[in-house]
Design an enzyme around this catalytic site. Sequence first.
Site, PDB file in Angstrom:
ATOM      1  N   ASP A 169       0.834  -1.208   0.000  1.00  0.00           N
ATOM      2  CA  ASP A 169       0.000   0.000   0.000  1.00  0.00           C
ATOM      3  C   ASP A 169       0.871   1.262   0.000  1.00  0.00           C
ATOM      4  O   ASP A 169       0.700   2.154   0.820  1.00  0.00           O
ATOM      5  CB  ASP A 169      -0.939  -0.007   1.208  1.00  0.00           C
ATOM      6  CG  ASP A 169      -1.871  -1.204   1.199  1.00  0.00           C
ATOM      7  OD1 ASP A 169      -3.070  -1.012   0.960  1.00  0.00           O
ATOM      8  OD2 ASP A 169      -1.399  -2.345   1.424  1.00  0.00           O
ATOM      9  N   ASP A 198      -1.589  -2.520  -4.026  1.00  0.00           N
ATOM     10  CA  ASP A 198      -1.897  -1.090  -4.001  1.00  0.00           C
ATOM     11  C   ASP A 198      -0.636  -0.278  -4.296  1.00  0.00           C
ATOM     12  O   ASP A 198       0.126   0.070  -3.392  1.00  0.00           O
ATOM     13  CB  ASP A 198      -2.539  -0.667  -2.684  1.00  0.00           C
ATOM     14  CG  ASP A 198      -4.003  -1.062  -2.605  1.00  0.00           C
ATOM     15  OD1 ASP A 198      -4.525  -1.649  -3.575  1.00  0.00           O
ATOM     16  OD2 ASP A 198      -4.640  -0.790  -1.566  1.00  0.00           O
ATOM     17  N   TYR A 201      -2.175   4.463  -6.351  1.00  0.00           N
ATOM     18  CA  TYR A 201      -3.343   5.198  -5.869  1.00  0.00           C
ATOM     19  C   TYR A 201      -3.790   6.272  -6.848  1.00  0.00           C
ATOM     20  O   TYR A 201      -4.387   7.287  -6.466  1.00  0.00           O
ATOM     21  CB  TYR A 201      -3.100   5.782  -4.473  1.00  0.00           C
ATOM     22  CG  TYR A 201      -3.122   4.730  -3.389  1.00  0.00           C
ATOM     23  CD1 TYR A 201      -4.248   4.515  -2.621  1.00  0.00           C
ATOM     24  CD2 TYR A 201      -2.019   3.927  -3.164  1.00  0.00           C
ATOM     25  CE1 TYR A 201      -4.278   3.531  -1.639  1.00  0.00           C
ATOM     26  CE2 TYR A 201      -2.032   2.935  -2.194  1.00  0.00           C
ATOM     27  CZ  TYR A 201      -3.165   2.750  -1.442  1.00  0.00           C
ATOM     28  OH  TYR A 201      -3.185   1.774  -0.485  1.00  0.00           O
ATOM     29  N   ASN A 235      -6.931  -3.623  -4.374  1.00  0.00           N
ATOM     30  CA  ASN A 235      -8.167  -2.994  -4.848  1.00  0.00           C
ATOM     31  C   ASN A 235      -7.906  -1.714  -5.634  1.00  0.00           C
ATOM     32  O   ASN A 235      -8.675  -1.354  -6.530  1.00  0.00           O
ATOM     33  CB  ASN A 235      -9.109  -2.718  -3.678  1.00  0.00           C
ATOM     34  CG  ASN A 235      -8.471  -1.876  -2.587  1.00  0.00           C
ATOM     35  OD1 ASN A 235      -7.474  -2.291  -1.990  1.00  0.00           O
ATOM     36  ND2 ASN A 235      -9.014  -0.701  -2.314  1.00  0.00           N
ATOM     37  N   HIS A 320      -3.715  -9.518  -0.920  1.00  0.00           N
ATOM     38  CA  HIS A 320      -3.912  -8.117  -0.521  1.00  0.00           C
ATOM     39  C   HIS A 320      -4.824  -7.978   0.695  1.00  0.00           C
ATOM     40  O   HIS A 320      -4.484  -7.295   1.652  1.00  0.00           O
ATOM     41  CB  HIS A 320      -4.476  -7.301  -1.683  1.00  0.00           C
ATOM     42  CG  HIS A 320      -4.549  -5.837  -1.359  1.00  0.00           C
ATOM     43  ND1 HIS A 320      -3.428  -5.073  -1.104  1.00  0.00           N
ATOM     44  CD2 HIS A 320      -5.614  -4.999  -1.213  1.00  0.00           C
ATOM     45  CE1 HIS A 320      -3.782  -3.827  -0.835  1.00  0.00           C
ATOM     46  NE2 HIS A 320      -5.096  -3.752  -0.873  1.00  0.00           N
ATOM     47  N   HIS A 330     -11.846  -2.373   6.872  1.00  0.00           N
ATOM     48  CA  HIS A 330     -11.935  -3.533   5.974  1.00  0.00           C
ATOM     49  C   HIS A 330     -12.313  -4.804   6.734  1.00  0.00           C
ATOM     50  O   HIS A 330     -11.835  -5.895   6.424  1.00  0.00           O
ATOM     51  CB  HIS A 330     -10.620  -3.719   5.221  1.00  0.00           C
ATOM     52  CG  HIS A 330     -10.191  -2.497   4.466  1.00  0.00           C
ATOM     53  ND1 HIS A 330     -10.985  -1.890   3.527  1.00  0.00           N
ATOM     54  CD2 HIS A 330      -9.045  -1.759   4.519  1.00  0.00           C
ATOM     55  CE1 HIS A 330     -10.350  -0.835   3.031  1.00  0.00           C
ATOM     56  NE2 HIS A 330      -9.188  -0.730   3.610  1.00  0.00           N
ATOM     57  N   HIS A 357      -3.710  -3.887   2.534  1.00  0.00           N
ATOM     58  CA  HIS A 357      -5.086  -3.385   2.575  1.00  0.00           C
ATOM     59  C   HIS A 357      -5.376  -2.535   3.805  1.00  0.00           C
ATOM     60  O   HIS A 357      -5.838  -1.391   3.673  1.00  0.00           O
ATOM     61  CB  HIS A 357      -6.064  -4.539   2.456  1.00  0.00           C
ATOM     62  CG  HIS A 357      -7.429  -4.142   1.981  1.00  0.00           C
ATOM     63  ND1 HIS A 357      -7.647  -3.150   1.049  1.00  0.00           N
ATOM     64  CD2 HIS A 357      -8.672  -4.632   2.286  1.00  0.00           C
ATOM     65  CE1 HIS A 357      -8.937  -3.028   0.812  1.00  0.00           C
ATOM     66  NE2 HIS A 357      -9.583  -3.922   1.544  1.00  0.00           N
ATOM     67  N   VAL A 358      -5.153  -3.063   4.984  1.00  0.00           N
ATOM     68  CA  VAL A 358      -5.327  -2.282   6.215  1.00  0.00           C
ATOM     69  C   VAL A 358      -4.056  -1.459   6.411  1.00  0.00           C
ATOM     70  O   VAL A 358      -2.956  -2.014   6.482  1.00  0.00           O
ATOM     71  CB  VAL A 358      -5.583  -3.191   7.426  1.00  0.00           C
ATOM     72  CG1 VAL A 358      -5.692  -2.355   8.702  1.00  0.00           C
ATOM     73  CG2 VAL A 358      -6.850  -4.004   7.208  1.00  0.00           C
ATOM     74  N   HIS A 359      -4.200  -0.150   6.530  1.00  0.00           N
ATOM     75  CA  HIS A 359      -3.041   0.741   6.539  1.00  0.00           C
ATOM     76  C   HIS A 359      -2.437   0.843   7.936  1.00  0.00           C
ATOM     77  O   HIS A 359      -2.442   1.899   8.583  1.00  0.00           O
ATOM     78  CB  HIS A 359      -3.422   2.119   6.011  1.00  0.00           C
ATOM     79  CG  HIS A 359      -3.922   2.071   4.594  1.00  0.00           C
ATOM     80  ND1 HIS A 359      -4.610   3.108   4.000  1.00  0.00           N
ATOM     81  CD2 HIS A 359      -3.830   1.090   3.647  1.00  0.00           C
ATOM     82  CE1 HIS A 359      -4.913   2.771   2.748  1.00  0.00           C
ATOM     83  NE2 HIS A 359      -4.460   1.554   2.526  1.00  0.00           N
TER      84      HIS A 359
END
Length: 470
Positions: A169, A198, A201, A235, A320, A330, A357-359
């Site tokens: 990410d 990711d 962006y 995503n 991801h 999420h 996915h989870v930042h």
Amino acid sequence: MGPVRRFDLFSFLLVLGLVLNSFVLFCNGGQTSSFVRKVEKTVDMPLDSDVFRVPPGYNAPQQVHITQGDVEGKAVIVSWVTQEALGSNTVIYWKENSSKKYKAQGKSNTYKYYNYTSGYIHHCPIRNLEYDTKYYYMVGVGQTERKFWFFTPPEVGPDVPYTFGLIGDLGQTFDSNITLTHYENNPTKGQAVMFVGDLSYADQYPNHDNNRWDSWGRFVERSTAYQPWIWTVGNHELDFAPEIKETRPFKPFKHRYRTPYRSSGSTEPFWYSIKRGPAYIIVLASYSAYGKYTPQYTWLEEEFPKVNRTETPWLIVLMHSPWYNSYDYHYMEGETMRVMYEPWFVKNKVDVVFAGHVHAYERSERISNIAYNIVNGICAPVKDQSAPVYITIGDGGNLEGLATKMTEPQPEYSAFREASFGHAIFSIKNRTHAYYGWHRNQDGYAVKGDTMWFHNRFWHPIDESPSFDS
């Protein structure tokens, strides 16, 4: 009697409070880090930043990146972009300290996305390389030539050490730049990056401004041109925007980035496998169909029997969307894939699963939740020494910012979590041991915020967390 009764009541309430407090502490999981990162707005770097600079010279190749080009690690795919003209698809390459040069011929493509037209995107496979060798390579042949280098991995084998970097990410903010700089300056040098999805962006901009795909490619070139990044799609690679008549998912990613999917029998570039030194890496796609009878399901079912732990003892999975997540972001998004595939992970003794996915950052204990069905009502993760450790490392620094809200109490299966940006290093020592360290951006380059010695599930399956009681 009145004062005595009041004292007894007070004593009873005090003891009850201590018991309840102990119960709460016992129910809590592992460690939630005491480090609190200052919450600041996460902002993309402006397009005139030095890190986005276009290389000088007419039609100079830019956004240069490499990835593994086959299953065994004897090939790389070299990719780059030229803006002014098509230029040459040729890559010239040679071994260090050798005067003999070779040529490889690639292909190019362009694409349109809404009101954006890409430059010429070149992809050139280089095959039949020697293991454990430094190669130089040149792109832009006949115009503005640029030279880079890379190391091939050691020959596939159980006791060859190999070190991976881990980033997810990433985006292109000021924090992203700190993450990449931190990784580059880590004294434990990663030899390849496992990237868990990711990338740019660009979809966060009006009309999914694909110029931000170009800027991201120039930003990461300082690493991606010199060591392979193993790509996982997230995503933000979907770029599905029917409101502007862009209905082909993954269009920019598919044109810009290559994976060696065909060599592992996959039918799509989003799920595939590679061997690299002592590791067998399976890459899965959280946003492609994965239910029973789908191509991804069928491929994975046939993939696990191919893993030979006497040859590649470390079995690693990249995806991801995390399956286990104790943040309020999420929530449950990876649950249906977990239900489908987790029994295979346990049966085949996967060592570790890396997701994004989870930042934020989180590491689990070795747990599984495969006993549940709709009849028995058993629905809680339990300690399982055949299960992988799940690590969420979606903390690269993108413009959506940190995931700071955590579920409370911390689940028992969660060993360590922290809402900070950073990267990780997974250093395989031999067939039995690997050392893992997570590095937050705020610390010195050598400082580790979380560490773990991994014991291989096939060769040395001991309990690494005896304090965790299911």
